[in-house]
Design an enzyme around this catalytic site. Sequence first.
Site, PDB file in Angstrom:
ATOM      1  N   SER A  39       0.868  -1.187   0.000  1.00 48.93           N
ATOM      2  CA  SER A  39       0.000   0.000   0.000  1.00 48.93           C
ATOM      3  C   SER A  39       0.897   1.227   0.000  1.00 48.93           C
ATOM      4  O   SER A  39       2.083   1.135   0.376  1.00 48.93           O
ATOM      5  CB  SER A  39      -0.856  -0.002   1.275  1.00 48.93           C
ATOM      6  OG  SER A  39      -1.489   1.251   1.465  1.00 48.93           O
ATOM      7  N   TYR A  42      -1.938  -1.140  10.503  1.00 49.39           N
ATOM      8  CA  TYR A  42      -1.921  -1.288   9.034  1.00 49.39           C
ATOM      9  C   TYR A  42      -0.618  -0.733   8.459  1.00 49.39           C
ATOM     10  O   TYR A  42       0.046  -1.371   7.641  1.00 49.39           O
ATOM     11  CB  TYR A  42      -3.136  -0.548   8.462  1.00 49.39           C
ATOM     12  CG  TYR A  42      -3.394  -0.747   6.992  1.00 49.39           C
ATOM     13  CD1 TYR A  42      -4.122  -1.839   6.529  1.00 49.39           C
ATOM     14  CD2 TYR A  42      -2.920   0.164   6.043  1.00 49.39           C
ATOM     15  CE1 TYR A  42      -4.380  -2.018   5.174  1.00 49.39           C
ATOM     16  CE2 TYR A  42      -3.171  -0.007   4.693  1.00 49.39           C
ATOM     17  CZ  TYR A  42      -3.902  -1.094   4.261  1.00 49.39           C
ATOM     18  OH  TYR A  42      -4.155  -1.275   2.912  1.00 49.39           O
TER      19      TYR A  42
HETATM   20  P1  NAD Z   1     -11.467  -6.365   0.547  1.00 48.31           P
HETATM   21  O1  NAD Z   1     -11.994  -6.237   1.938  1.00 48.31           O
HETATM   22  O2  NAD Z   1     -12.362  -6.035  -0.607  1.00 48.31           O
HETATM   23  O3  NAD Z   1     -10.909  -7.835   0.302  1.00 48.31           O
HETATM   24  C1  NAD Z   1     -10.099  -8.494   1.243  1.00 48.31           C
HETATM   25  C2  NAD Z   1     -10.025  -9.951   0.882  1.00 48.31           C
HETATM   26  O4  NAD Z   1      -9.208 -10.594   1.870  1.00 48.31           O
HETATM   27  C3  NAD Z   1     -11.377 -10.669   0.909  1.00 48.31           C
HETATM   28  O5  NAD Z   1     -11.414 -11.641  -0.120  1.00 48.31           O
HETATM   29  C4  NAD Z   1     -11.388 -11.345   2.284  1.00 48.31           C
HETATM   30  O6  NAD Z   1     -12.208 -12.492   2.336  1.00 48.31           O
HETATM   31  C5  NAD Z   1      -9.918 -11.704   2.393  1.00 48.31           C
HETATM   32  N1  NAD Z   1      -9.480 -11.933   3.764  1.00 48.31           N
HETATM   33  C6  NAD Z   1      -9.596 -11.116   4.848  1.00 48.31           C
HETATM   34  N2  NAD Z   1      -9.097 -11.720   5.935  1.00 48.31           N
HETATM   35  C7  NAD Z   1      -8.663 -12.943   5.536  1.00 48.31           C
HETATM   36  C8  NAD Z   1      -8.053 -14.032   6.208  1.00 48.31           C
HETATM   37  N3  NAD Z   1      -7.804 -13.997   7.522  1.00 48.31           N
HETATM   38  N4  NAD Z   1      -7.767 -15.153   5.496  1.00 48.31           N
HETATM   39  C9  NAD Z   1      -8.038 -15.202   4.156  1.00 48.31           C
HETATM   40  N5  NAD Z   1      -8.609 -14.199   3.473  1.00 48.31           N
HETATM   41  C10 NAD Z   1      -8.911 -13.087   4.164  1.00 48.31           C
HETATM   42  O7  NAD Z   1     -10.148  -5.464   0.543  1.00 48.31           O
HETATM   43  P2  NAD Z   1      -9.288  -4.841  -0.656  1.00 48.31           P
HETATM   44  O8  NAD Z   1      -9.448  -3.376  -0.581  1.00 48.31           O
HETATM   45  O9  NAD Z   1      -9.529  -5.549  -1.938  1.00 48.31           O
HETATM   46  O10 NAD Z   1      -7.819  -5.142  -0.110  1.00 48.31           O
HETATM   47  C11 NAD Z   1      -6.968  -6.123  -0.643  1.00 48.31           C
HETATM   48  C12 NAD Z   1      -5.531  -5.787  -0.308  1.00 48.31           C
HETATM   49  O11 NAD Z   1      -5.181  -4.536  -0.912  1.00 48.31           O
HETATM   50  C13 NAD Z   1      -5.252  -5.632   1.195  1.00 48.31           C
HETATM   51  O12 NAD Z   1      -3.993  -6.186   1.506  1.00 48.31           O
HETATM   52  C14 NAD Z   1      -5.218  -4.116   1.377  1.00 48.31           C
HETATM   53  O13 NAD Z   1      -4.436  -3.742   2.464  1.00 48.31           O
HETATM   54  C15 NAD Z   1      -4.608  -3.695   0.063  1.00 48.31           C
HETATM   55  N6  NAD Z   1      -4.857  -2.291  -0.302  1.00 48.31           N
HETATM   56  C16 NAD Z   1      -6.123  -1.834  -0.480  1.00 48.31           C
HETATM   57  C17 NAD Z   1      -6.312  -0.504  -0.839  1.00 48.31           C
HETATM   58  C18 NAD Z   1      -7.686   0.078  -1.079  1.00 48.31           C
HETATM   59  O14 NAD Z   1      -7.780   1.302  -1.247  1.00 48.31           O
HETATM   60  N7  NAD Z   1      -8.746  -0.724  -1.138  1.00 48.31           N
HETATM   61  C19 NAD Z   1      -5.217   0.337  -1.001  1.00 48.31           C
HETATM   62  C20 NAD Z   1      -3.943  -0.174  -0.795  1.00 48.31           C
HETATM   63  C21 NAD Z   1      -3.767  -1.498  -0.463  1.00 48.31           C
END
Ligand code: NAD
Length: 261
Positions: A144, A157
């Site tokens: 991130s 985080y």
């Molecule tokens: P999201 O909540 O849409 O998806 C998260 C996914 O992780 C889901 O499929 C959930 O079931 C799974 N998950 C959560 N806990 C779990 C566990 N203990 N075991 C297995 N699976 C698990 O979130 P997202 O926004 O798509 O985030 C995905 C990644 O991208 C994360 O690592 C997040 O930190 C990173 N990220 C997101 C953003 C953003 O703006 N959305 C920005 C930077 C980084």
Amino acid sequence: MTTLSGKTALVTGSTSGIGLGIALSLAKAGANLILNGFGDASKVIAEVELLNNKSGGKVGHHPADVSDPAQIADMIAYAEREFGGIDILVNNAGIQHVAPVEEFPVERWDSIIAINLSSVFHSTRLSLPGMRAKGWGRIINIASVHGQVGSVGKAAYVAAKHGVIGLTKVVGLETATTNVTCNAICPGWVLTPLVQKQIDDRIAKGIDPQQAQHDLLAEKQPSLEFVTPPQLGELVLFLCSEAGSQVRGAAWNIDGGWLAQ
Ligand code: NAD
């Protein structure tokens, strides 16, 4: 276009958001897909199968909770048994919790470190030997912008994502003379359930939904537009391509200008 036919990709947390977008891009490029994540995976499996039918790829789902090293080991063993191992590992599963450090619930700290950081260590250490044996591999960690800068309320985080970038550098160096690469991707805001929750918190304080979304972007992301999961999928395909083979140990921003400030 990159063809990944014959390769197997494991994308953790691919039942939603960014992981799902990346899984769809990899399936379009012909890779076999191992999906992982919570919730009903049947719709996601059907979506990937539709793409895979065109390319002849195979799809599976493993329900490992990646906060548990034993369940990660079981998922890697499943990949070896059913798919002949993992060629592309995308460490994507992640959660968020926002609170000032003095009030940060200890159990939330522990689960964010386990899911967002330690899981990356476990899946990497368990899948790397197979990649080395095959003579090719890609490890792509979804970090991130918060792996490079802080924001108030996000102690766990930000600590976890900084850790992911450090781990990426070490694995990038330890594999530098091989055909295995390890890199991190650093997205800015992407409109997924993880971020919608933060917009909803603003709406709950009486802010209009459109305004809440605009304010969230305006505070950090100069483009005033969200990064999209398909854009992240395309970056993953680049890192899997021959052209990406000398990108090693990098933390690649895709953030609408967030980190240029
Ligand atoms: P999201 O909540 O849409 O998806 C998260 C996914 O992780 C889901 O499929 C959930 O079931 C799974 N998950 C959560 N806990 C779990 C566990 N203990 N075991 C297995 N699976 C698990 O979130 P997202 O926004 O798509 O985030 C995905 C990644 O991208 C994360 O690592 C997040 O930190 C990173 N990220 C997101 C953003 C953003 O703006 N959305 C920005 C930077 C980084």
